[in-house]
Design a protein around this motif. Structure first.
Motif, PDB file in Angstrom:
ATOM      1  N   THR A 225       9.834   5.335   6.422  1.00 43.63           N
ATOM      2  CA  THR A 225      10.175   3.942   6.470  1.00 43.63           C
ATOM      3  C   THR A 225       9.090   2.574   5.910  1.00 43.63           C
ATOM      4  O   THR A 225       9.544   1.855   5.474  1.00 43.63           O
ATOM      5  N   LYS A 226       7.968   2.946   6.536  1.00 44.17           N
ATOM      6  CA  LYS A 226       6.934   2.230   6.724  1.00 44.17           C
ATOM      7  C   LYS A 226       5.913   2.092   5.137  1.00 44.17           C
ATOM      8  O   LYS A 226       5.646   0.745   4.499  1.00 44.17           O
ATOM      9  N   VAL A 227       6.343   3.540   5.012  1.00 42.24           N
ATOM     10  CA  VAL A 227       6.086   3.430   3.453  1.00 42.24           C
ATOM     11  C   VAL A 227       6.267   2.480   2.175  1.00 42.24           C
ATOM     12  O   VAL A 227       6.186   2.578   1.413  1.00 42.24           O
ATOM     13  N   PHE A 228       7.763   2.781   2.102  1.00 45.53           N
ATOM     14  CA  PHE A 228       8.577   2.429   1.744  1.00 45.53           C
ATOM     15  C   PHE A 228       8.264   0.936   1.305  1.00 45.53           C
ATOM     16  O   PHE A 228       9.095   0.148   0.319  1.00 45.53           O
ATOM     17  N   GLU A 229       8.180   0.632   2.797  1.00 44.85           N
ATOM     18  CA  GLU A 229       8.731  -0.966   2.904  1.00 44.85           C
ATOM     19  C   GLU A 229       7.433  -1.998   2.345  1.00 44.85           C
ATOM     20  O   GLU A 229       7.270  -2.880   1.199  1.00 44.85           O
ATOM     21  N   ASN A 230       6.178  -0.897   2.033  1.00 42.50           N
ATOM     22  CA  ASN A 230       5.044  -1.609   1.714  1.00 42.50           C
ATOM     23  C   ASN A 230       5.336  -1.575  -0.119  1.00 42.50           C
ATOM     24  O   ASN A 230       4.307  -2.168  -0.545  1.00 42.50           O
ATOM     25  N   THR A 231       6.169  -0.419  -0.153  1.00 39.49           N
ATOM     26  CA  THR A 231       6.184  -0.215  -1.617  1.00 39.49           C
ATOM     27  C   THR A 231       6.986  -0.890  -2.750  1.00 39.49           C
ATOM     28  O   THR A 231       6.549  -1.891  -3.465  1.00 39.49           O
ATOM     29  N   PHE A 232       7.924  -1.163  -1.567  1.00 32.89           N
ATOM     30  CA  PHE A 232       8.945  -2.160  -2.267  1.00 32.89           C
ATOM     31  C   PHE A 232       8.818  -3.686  -2.590  1.00 32.89           C
ATOM     32  O   PHE A 232       8.506  -4.010  -3.542  1.00 32.89           O
ATOM     33  N   ARG A 233       7.705  -3.824  -1.805  1.00 35.55           N
ATOM     34  CA  ARG A 233       6.499  -5.369  -2.030  1.00 35.55           C
ATOM     35  C   ARG A 233       5.934  -5.185  -2.979  1.00 35.55           C
ATOM     36  O   ARG A 233       5.736  -6.038  -3.691  1.00 35.55           O
ATOM     37  N   PHE A 234       5.490  -3.714  -3.192  1.00 36.08           N
ATOM     38  CA  PHE A 234       4.163  -3.524  -4.123  1.00 36.08           C
ATOM     39  C   PHE A 234       4.716  -3.988  -5.825  1.00 36.08           C
ATOM     40  O   PHE A 234       3.799  -4.511  -6.089  1.00 36.08           O
ATOM     41  N   ALA A 305       2.854   2.670 -12.652  1.00 33.58           N
ATOM     42  CA  ALA A 305       3.181   1.544 -13.631  1.00 33.58           C
ATOM     43  C   ALA A 305       2.833   0.102 -12.593  1.00 33.58           C
ATOM     44  O   ALA A 305       2.500  -0.585 -13.256  1.00 33.58           O
ATOM     45  N   ALA A 306       3.212  -0.048 -11.717  1.00 32.66           N
ATOM     46  CA  ALA A 306       3.126  -1.256 -11.055  1.00 32.66           C
ATOM     47  C   ALA A 306       1.183  -1.936 -10.788  1.00 32.66           C
ATOM     48  O   ALA A 306       0.621  -2.453 -10.542  1.00 32.66           O
ATOM     49  N   GLU A 307       0.476  -0.523 -10.465  1.00 28.39           N
ATOM     50  CA  GLU A 307      -0.803  -0.285 -10.198  1.00 28.39           C
ATOM     51  C   GLU A 307      -1.089  -1.097 -11.653  1.00 28.39           C
ATOM     52  O   GLU A 307      -2.403  -2.163 -11.137  1.00 28.39           O
ATOM     53  N   GLN A 308      -0.598  -0.840 -12.337  1.00 26.10           N
ATOM     54  CA  GLN A 308      -1.670  -0.653 -13.830  1.00 26.10           C
ATOM     55  C   GLN A 308      -1.210  -2.449 -13.767  1.00 26.10           C
ATOM     56  O   GLN A 308      -2.287  -3.034 -14.691  1.00 26.10           O
ATOM     57  N   VAL A 309      -0.464  -3.526 -13.448  1.00 25.87           N
ATOM     58  CA  VAL A 309       0.082  -4.348 -13.609  1.00 25.87           C
ATOM     59  C   VAL A 309      -0.601  -5.715 -12.842  1.00 25.87           C
ATOM     60  O   VAL A 309      -1.087  -6.254 -12.690  1.00 25.87           O
ATOM     61  N   ASN A 310      -0.895  -5.285 -11.469  1.00 21.30           N
ATOM     62  CA  ASN A 310      -1.020  -5.399 -10.205  1.00 21.30           C
ATOM     63  C   ASN A 310      -3.334  -5.683 -10.584  1.00 21.30           C
ATOM     64  O   ASN A 310      -3.427  -6.357 -10.384  1.00 21.30           O
ATOM     65  N   ARG A 311      -3.430  -4.658 -11.266  1.00 24.18           N
ATOM     66  CA  ARG A 311      -5.012  -4.630 -11.386  1.00 24.18           C
ATOM     67  C   ARG A 311      -4.928  -4.955 -12.558  1.00 24.18           C
ATOM     68  O   ARG A 311      -6.579  -5.531 -12.351  1.00 24.18           O
ATOM     69  N   PHE A 312      -4.184  -5.530 -13.089  1.00 24.82           N
ATOM     70  CA  PHE A 312      -4.408  -6.278 -14.617  1.00 24.82           C
ATOM     71  C   PHE A 312      -5.467  -8.082 -14.414  1.00 24.82           C
ATOM     72  O   PHE A 312      -5.428  -8.841 -14.612  1.00 24.82           O
ATOM     73  N   MET A 313      -4.195  -8.163 -13.446  1.00 29.27           N
ATOM     74  CA  MET A 313      -3.796  -9.694 -12.895  1.00 29.27           C
ATOM     75  C   MET A 313      -5.217 -10.362 -12.815  1.00 29.27           C
ATOM     76  O   MET A 313      -5.221 -11.700 -13.579  1.00 29.27           O
ATOM     77  N   PRO A 314      -6.483 -10.065 -12.062  1.00 27.65           N
ATOM     78  CA  PRO A 314      -7.844 -11.052 -12.033  1.00 27.65           C
ATOM     79  C   PRO A 314      -8.171 -11.129 -13.946  1.00 27.65           C
ATOM     80  O   PRO A 314      -8.428 -11.812 -14.155  1.00 27.65           O
ATOM     81  N   LYS A 315      -8.053  -9.904 -14.374  1.00 26.72           N
ATOM     82  CA  LYS A 315      -8.565 -10.302 -15.836  1.00 26.72           C
ATOM     83  C   LYS A 315      -7.713 -10.919 -16.812  1.00 26.72           C
ATOM     84  O   LYS A 315      -7.766 -12.171 -17.596  1.00 26.72           O
ATOM     85  N   TYR A 316      -6.520 -11.202 -16.120  1.00 27.62           N
ATOM     86  CA  TYR A 316      -5.201 -12.148 -16.789  1.00 27.62           C
ATOM     87  C   TYR A 316      -5.600 -13.392 -16.436  1.00 27.62           C
ATOM     88  O   TYR A 316      -5.695 -14.646 -17.193  1.00 27.62           O
ATOM     89  N   VAL A 317      -5.783 -13.922 -15.028  1.00 28.71           N
ATOM     90  CA  VAL A 317      -6.248 -14.938 -14.295  1.00 28.71           C
ATOM     91  C   VAL A 317      -8.018 -15.485 -15.711  1.00 28.71           C
ATOM     92  O   VAL A 317      -8.068 -17.130 -15.538  1.00 28.71           O
ATOM     93  N   THR A 318      -8.267 -14.459 -15.216  1.00 23.51           N
ATOM     94  CA  THR A 318     -10.129 -14.760 -16.821  1.00 23.51           C
ATOM     95  C   THR A 318      -9.599 -15.860 -17.565  1.00 23.51           C
ATOM     96  O   THR A 318      -9.839 -16.296 -18.062  1.00 23.51           O
TER      97      THR A 318
END
Length: 442
Positions: A225-234, A305-318
């Motif tokens: 339950t806890k793992v899924f809650e955080n994955t949902f937001r991620f 796939a979600a990890e790739q998007v989120n890790r790209f965001m600092p580069k996108y902001v740059t």
């Protein structure tokens, strides 16, 4: 309760002894790990009338608590001082205190390594210490977030011959630092027990602390339950971060889209785009699920796939920053950037996994001179050594080619920033109410 050897105890079960001690609040409680989850939990338990001893390996922090000083924003020092004066709470680095505890609550941090695999060393060490020090009958509750199937494996060290005397439960913490609406008492606690007796005891413990419980069928259900809650937001944060990039390409506001979509009364839950994800949970816990999925032979492609998007965001902001200062080739040499907010969350002095850190790295790698202001911190572990912390003054703002709002602390003087800044990239839409022409939302 007063500790007695099991052999000398009356002819009642360990479960009955513990239930009586909890009901009469004679049970002594130990909280192991006094960080952002453990210290608030210890305070709530003590406020419920129990005697609590907090145990942590950080001697400097334990000395602060002994002086009545809190280092957690959500726990006022006055609360610590009051509980200490009543004899309800004390802090120590000595694990020998565990021998007097009837209930032991484990709140040590868990994480991931560089390979994105679960890193449970602190939890395993804490449980080993508990196993060697406790005196049955005892209730052990693991509140630390763990991969599914972990608690039952780690609980094997508590099994004794004959009657059950060490009762193990998992009740993962759901603390949201800085959330004044949903604190410990306002957030239901999911509880799973190794046995039905363990579940009964854990539920009684939380009930006596004024915390609503949600009993579930097993420890594994509580873990997942806890793992899924955080994955949902991620996953949903990654989706809305992709929306921000698509909307920018279409020259429309992602924030207008989200506002409009939020008018649907069913089937939609808004999430906000930003420069990345941070904290000790959302960037970490989804990889507990990914690790278990891989071991089960059902790899989670969505998390990757979600990890790739989120890790790209600092580069996108740059990239957005470069475009705003007229450097569409991405070369920021000679430009001056001011980053506002380096903690991962507004109004919290916590920089763990903050997206500001890789953003600063990206800006410097592109050639920019970067200064950082955050009113809540005086030093930042992991901050690029080429970036300097600076006071927020009109001159500092005016000399920057671009101000990048990363973490919108309420104490920041945004009116001054807008008046003096040449241009502001607002990655959190925090300045939307100012309606200033020099503010550009992500």
């Amino acid at each position: 309760m007063a500790r007695t050897d099991v052999a000398d105890a009356p002819a009642t079960t360990g479960r009955d002894q513990l239930l009586d001690a909890l009901d009469t609040r004679q049970a002594h409680i130990a909280v192991v790990g006094l960080g952002f989850a453990g210290l608030p939990q210890a305070v709530v338990i003590a406020q419920a009338g129990f005697t609590v001893i907090g145990i942590d390996t950080d001697g400097e922090r334990m000395a602060q608590l002994d002086r009545g000083e809190s280092y957690i924003t959500d726990v006022p020092s006055s609360q610590v001082q009051h509980l200490r004066s009543e004899g309800r709470f004390r802090a120590t680095t000595e694990p020998t205190a565990l021998a007097q505890a009837d209930c032991i609550v484990i709140c040590v941090p868990t994480g991931i390594g560089a390979d994105r695999r679960p890193a449970l060393d602190s939890l395993e060490q804490a449980l080993g210490t508990v196993a060697s020090a406790l005196r049955p009958p005892s209730l052990v509750i693991i509140e630390s977030s763990v991969p599914p199937a972990t608690t039952r494996r780690l609980a094997r060290q508590f099994r004794l011959d004959g009657e059950e005397q060490v009762f193990v439960a998992h009740a993962p913490e759901r603390i949201d630092p800085g959330n004044s609406r949903f604190g410990l008492r306002e957030t239901p606690r999911v509880v799973g027990g190794e046995t039905s007796a363990s579940l009964d005891l854990a539920m009684r413990f939380y009930a006596q602390c004024g915390i609503e419980t949600v009993p579930v069928a097993s420890i594994e259900v509580a873990e997942l339950t806890k793992v899924f809650e955080n994955t949902f937001r991620f996953v949903n944060i990654s989706l809305v971060n992709e929306l921000a990039q698509i909307a920018e390409g279409l020259n429309v506001s992602a924030w207008d889209v989200l506002e409009a979509a939020s008018t649907k009364p069913y089937g939609f839950m808004p999430h906000a785009p930003g420069p990345g994800i941070g904290g000790s949970c959302i960037p970490v816990i989804p990889f507990f699920l990914a690790d278990v999925a891989e071991r089960l032979g059902t790899p989670s492609r969505l998390i990757a796939a979600a990890e790739q998007v989120n890790r790209f965001m600092p580069k996108y902001v740059t990239q957005r920053a470069a475009a705003l200062v007229g450097r569409r080739d991405g070369d920021l040499a000679g430009s001056h950037m001011l980053v506002l907010g380096v903690t991962y969350k507004p109004d919290q002095a916590d920089c763990r996994h903050s997206p500001a850190l890789p953003l600063v790295d990206q800006l410097i790698a592109a050639g920019a001179t970067v200064r950082v202001h955050d009113p809540l911190v005086t030093e930042v572990a992991g901050l690029n050594t080429q970036a300097g912390l600076t006071p927020l003054t009109p001159d500092v703002v005016a000399t920057a080619d671009l101000v990048v709002v990363v973490t919108p602390h309420r104490s920041l003087d945004y009116q001054m920033v807008v008046e003096r800044a040449r241009c502001v990239l607002d990655t959190r839409n925090a300045l939307s109410d100012l309606a200033a022409p020099n503010v550009v939302p992500l």
